[in-house]
Design a protein around this motif. Structure first.
Motif, PDB file in Angstrom:
ATOM      1  N   ALA B  42       4.837  -0.461  10.718  1.00  0.00           N
ATOM      2  CA  ALA B  42       5.284  -0.001  11.942  1.00  0.00           C
ATOM      3  C   ALA B  42       6.505  -1.188  12.312  1.00  0.00           C
ATOM      4  CB  ALA B  42       4.244  -0.299  13.088  1.00  0.00           C
ATOM      5  N   PHE B  43       7.605  -0.718  12.468  1.00  0.00           N
ATOM      6  CA  PHE B  43       8.824  -1.620  12.515  1.00  0.00           C
ATOM      7  C   PHE B  43       9.800  -0.996  13.612  1.00  0.00           C
ATOM      8  CE2 PHE B  43      12.385   0.846  10.649  1.00  0.00           C
ATOM      9  CZ  PHE B  43      11.861   2.033  10.390  1.00  0.00           C
ATOM     10  N   CYS B  50      11.421  -7.746  10.770  1.00  0.00           N
ATOM     11  CA  CYS B  50      11.341  -6.048  10.311  1.00  0.00           C
ATOM     12  C   CYS B  50      12.361  -6.190   9.172  1.00  0.00           C
ATOM     13  CB  CYS B  50      11.297  -4.946  11.000  1.00  0.00           C
ATOM     14  SG  CYS B  50      10.089  -4.927  12.419  1.00  0.00           S
ATOM     15  N   THR B 126       6.130  -5.624  16.308  1.00  0.00           N
ATOM     16  CA  THR B 126       6.535  -5.299  14.914  1.00  0.00           C
ATOM     17  C   THR B 126       6.932  -6.605  14.366  1.00  0.00           C
ATOM     18  OG1 THR B 126       8.604  -4.876  15.989  1.00  0.00           O
ATOM     19  CG2 THR B 126       7.303  -2.959  15.542  1.00  0.00           C
ATOM     20  N   PRO B 127       6.872  -6.572  12.734  1.00  0.00           N
ATOM     21  CA  PRO B 127       6.153  -5.600  12.290  1.00  0.00           C
ATOM     22  C   PRO B 127       4.908  -5.693  12.224  1.00  0.00           C
ATOM     23  CG  PRO B 127       7.086  -7.406  10.742  1.00  0.00           C
ATOM     24  CD  PRO B 127       7.325  -7.735  12.145  1.00  0.00           C
TER      25      PRO B 127
END
Lengths: 168, 168, 168, 168
Positions: B42-43, B50, B126-127
């Motif tokens: 997930a970013f 990220c 994030t990340p």
């Protein structure tokens, strides 16, 4: 990481033929480590690829993974500049770089040649990383730079293998 | 890597509730990946952690490990600067950084809030890296910087687990 | 880079009190370098901050800037682990790490103590970088990690100063 | 760093033809900076070489050297992916990456083409670093990766030059 062979072809890890140990109260025998994954790091204290990459990686494996299931052993396999890399110099190197994993000094059958353990494992140079499975068999033999992610995957797979029974 | 729970407690990975895909000809369903290890990254395209670390690592997992046994899926979970990180901007980001792993765009139930998949997985930011085992259960949930060696070991262990039978 | 003093306070760079040289056909005298900027890199071959950072930086200054206006000289100032860092070991280190800048071996007035040049320059440890201006005066004395951009600016400023006339 | 020309050939730095500013209360004019060294950093927020290397370097020059003698100005010179790199996206990028140096948005004479300042400086792409001396003349024009040590030396030399008199 591509050098896997079928189990029947796998070579048993030779004994460590060494003359001195650092960072361990007693000598360590590969045979007595049966049941654990063993990571062997062959290095020379003045080899740039060892100092900058291989030895810090081996030390990190020791810091993060060493325990009942995995052991890291470094072997000082001097095959050049012998007078510059004596055990006295090695002790200073270990101290300065805060190397705390067990370190063995490879034995020289004759002055100036390749040392015994390096020869027994057919190593081409330093750094070399050899990974031995719980059954005492060589599963990976890596010369030079190592990809950390792929090495981790290889170690995770070996750690997931069952320990051998007494008869294996 | 310490967040393992006993198998009976393990949570099934929620479905990906997303609106658009890049780098894949068809949408990907977590359920259809049963039998494979799934790495979810997930970013946000403008999140420094990220860009500098998490996304390159996910892409490298994709490059080196993706195949019949492992799939990497990135999810663009925008929860801030929404106007700056539209799918148009994301497409340019993927192109410029040569990101070739499958990328989904998380769905926003309402403008300006946290997106649906991020909420379903209870992600904090994030990340985030979530690792799903072959049986579709969440085994690791890592927020922020990830140790590559330890992640590799975790993936290696999961890859060594047998695929579930149809009834599992 | 903040340690500049007014010119009248500047200290003249002491002579190098050394016993052996590598990478130069003849010994180098600080006095004979009048008119050039001199970068002195004091190091120990087993000091991690030297191996990982200070020595590569000094070598890069040598590679990129050495010439009619600037000279880099490394001095092996051993003050600990004396038996581990003999000239024989140093020669192997220079060879393995491809160090091509001139390197002097500091002189020990008595066994086991601090060496002569290190004492004359009042160095606190290794790595230490001393920058001498065209007039032979110490302008910067930096212990430990060095910011490369700021060091470059400092060198650029000194290179822009006129060489001293004979009477200076 | 080799592109120096004789002073008579040096080109005067064109005006910044920009439409918007960030991180400065008032627009900045190159002409009004006469007497100071000016570092121009042309970038695009989604250009990997900018994000990973060029922009952090420009920001560090700003952090360490900006003051009465030196000014750093970034110019967002978008020549591709125009819809992905709007001022709204740029604002989020600056916020997320903690970019505090003054940033101008280059003007587009017509949609989709190269922007005005980029054209006026004959830049080939991003990142580009242009260094202007105290007299307002272009002294260095560097496209792509920059050696930090050499850049520092170049800046140090320019900082050592006297400010021009009013008539220059």
């Amino acid at each position: 990481m591509n050098a896997e062979r079928s189990s029947s072809e796998l070579r048993r890890a030779p004994a460590l033929d060494v003359v001195e140990w650092f960072n361990t109260p007693v000598p360590i025998s590969i045979d007595e480590l049966r049941g654990r994954v063993v990571v062997l790091h062959a290095f020379q204290m003045l080899c740039p690829g060892c100092v900058l990459s291989g030895t810090p990686l081996a030390q990190r494996i020791h810091d993060r993974l060493a325990g009942p299931d995995l052991v890291v052993i470094a072997v000082h396999t001097v095959f050049e500049h012998h007078e510059a890399m004596t055990p006295v110099s090695l002790a200073a190197h270990l101290h300065e770089f805060r190397i705390t994993m067990p370190v063995a000094v490879d034995r020289h059958p004759e002055p100036g040649g390749a040392p015994a353990t390096m020869t027994a494992y057919a190593m081409r140079g330093t750094p070399t990383l050899v990974v031995v499975d719980r059954a005492g068999r060589i599963r990976h033999h890596l010369f030079g730079a190592v990809d950390e992610l792929e090495l981790g995957v290889a170690l995770g797979r070996l750690l997931a293998e069952p320990a051998p029974t007494d008869q294996s």
